[in-house]
Every structure is written in C-alpha cells, then in structure tokens.
Design a protein around this motif. Structure first.
Motif, mmCIF file in Angstrom:
data_model
loop_
_atom_site.group_PDB
_atom_site.id
_atom_site.type_symbol
_atom_site.label_atom_id
_atom_site.label_comp_id
_atom_site.label_asym_id
_atom_site.label_seq_id
_atom_site.Cartn_x
_atom_site.Cartn_y
_atom_site.Cartn_z
ATOM 1 N N LEU A 77 -12.468 -2.204 -7.545
ATOM 2 C CA LEU A 77 -11.035 -1.997 -7.720
ATOM 3 C C LEU A 77 -10.341 -3.326 -7.441
ATOM 4 O O LEU A 77 -10.671 -4.004 -6.468
ATOM 5 N N THR A 126 -1.557 7.814 0.788
ATOM 6 C CA THR A 126 -3.013 7.752 0.730
ATOM 7 C C THR A 126 -3.512 6.355 1.092
ATOM 8 O O THR A 126 -2.779 5.378 0.952
ATOM 9 N N HIS A 127 -4.734 6.274 1.537
ATOM 10 C CA HIS A 127 -5.334 4.976 1.850
ATOM 11 C C HIS A 127 -6.093 4.406 0.661
ATOM 12 O O HIS A 127 -6.501 3.253 0.680
ATOM 13 N N SER A 128 -6.288 5.220 -0.370
ATOM 14 C CA SER A 128 -7.050 4.795 -1.540
ATOM 15 C C SER A 128 -6.120 4.390 -2.682
ATOM 16 O O SER A 128 -5.397 5.232 -3.227
ATOM 17 N N ASP A 129 -6.144 3.121 -3.047
ATOM 18 C CA ASP A 129 -5.332 2.661 -4.171
ATOM 19 C C ASP A 129 -5.737 3.340 -5.476
ATOM 20 O O ASP A 129 -4.901 3.544 -6.357
ATOM 21 N N ALA A 130 -7.000 3.700 -5.607
ATOM 22 C CA ALA A 130 -7.480 4.338 -6.832
ATOM 23 C C ALA A 130 -6.773 5.662 -7.088
ATOM 24 O O ALA A 130 -6.579 6.060 -8.244
ATOM 25 N N LEU A 131 -6.364 6.366 -6.056
ATOM 26 C CA LEU A 131 -5.688 7.653 -6.219
ATOM 27 C C LEU A 131 -4.269 7.503 -6.752
ATOM 28 O O LEU A 131 -3.670 8.487 -7.190
ATOM 29 N N LYS A 162 0.841 -1.200 0.000
ATOM 30 C CA LYS A 162 0.000 0.000 0.000
ATOM 31 C C LYS A 162 0.872 1.246 0.000
ATOM 32 O O LYS A 162 2.075 1.178 0.256
ATOM 33 N N CYS A 209 -8.851 -0.233 -12.154
ATOM 34 C CA CYS A 209 -10.088 0.449 -11.766
ATOM 35 C C CYS A 209 -11.244 -0.520 -11.920
ATOM 36 O O CYS A 209 -11.204 -1.429 -12.728
#
Length: 123
Positions: A95, A55-60, A51, A91
């Motif tokens: 995800l 950020t905690h969002s992989d999409a970002l 990870k 995506c």
C-alpha cells in the motif's frame, strides 16, 4: 487556518465529491445515515493528520472495487495565504501513501501535522 474546499475521489462510499466554499465560521454537514458524512470528515483528517480517526487501515478508506483514493484540501490562513494538501493512497502490495503540501512531497507525517490544526472529538 481554515478549510476552504475539499475534493474526494474513491473515499469509502464517495466515487467523486467536491465541497467548495466552506463558511468562515461553523459548517454543518447533515444528511441521512450512511450517506458519507463521516467519510468527508475522514478525508479532511487525512489532509491534516495523515490518517483516519475511524480506522487504522488506510486500505479500508479506498472505495470498494477501486485501486486508489485521492483527496485534495485547500486551506487559507488568517492572512489569506493559501495552503493546499493532496493525499493519494494506492492499493498494493505494498500500500502506498503519497502526500504533497503546496506541491512539496511530505515524507514524514510529523512534517504535515500542525500546519492546518485540527481536533477530532469522538464518542
């Protein structure tokens, strides 16, 4: 264990980037603001910690306008044993994150963390 090379595709502002020949000792990543130095470190974190440390969002992490990112890191042990990790995030919905280490699919983050030890210090 040390990183020897890193390849990124569609990671944040990098369309494609390859870094080969990391030095055995200290490596310095330098450049002007906004060029993607932290993104390179995030990609390395993906291959060791599964990870981002930003950020905690992989999409970002996926470059704007793209549907998937790919990161490949090559490591070498103190005994010169190679170790390769590939991470693909696509995506969705949903995800999907796929991780392979030496060609073997990693199903749980705990199976990867610690194989190539890394420490992240941030302010």
């Amino acid at each position: 264990m040390r990183a020897t090379s890193l390849s990124l595709r569609n990671v944040r502002n990098h369309a494609a980037k390859s870094i080969g020949d990391f030095a055995p000792g200290i490596n310095v990543i330098a450049g002007p603001n906004g060029i993607g130095k932290t993104s390179v470190l995030e990609a390395l974190a993906l291959t060791t910690l599964t990870k981002s440390f930003v950020t905690h969002s992989d999409a970002l992490l996926i470059r704007h306008g793209e549907q998937k990112l790919e990161v490949e890191a090559r490591f070498e042990s103190d005994l010169d044993v190679p170790y390769n990790v590939e991470v693909v995030i696509e995506c969705g919905p949903p995800l999907r994150k796929t991780i392979h280490a030496n060609g073997e699919r990693i199903r749980a983050s705990s199976d990867l963390i610690g194989r190539a030890p890394v420490v992240v210090l941030t302010p």
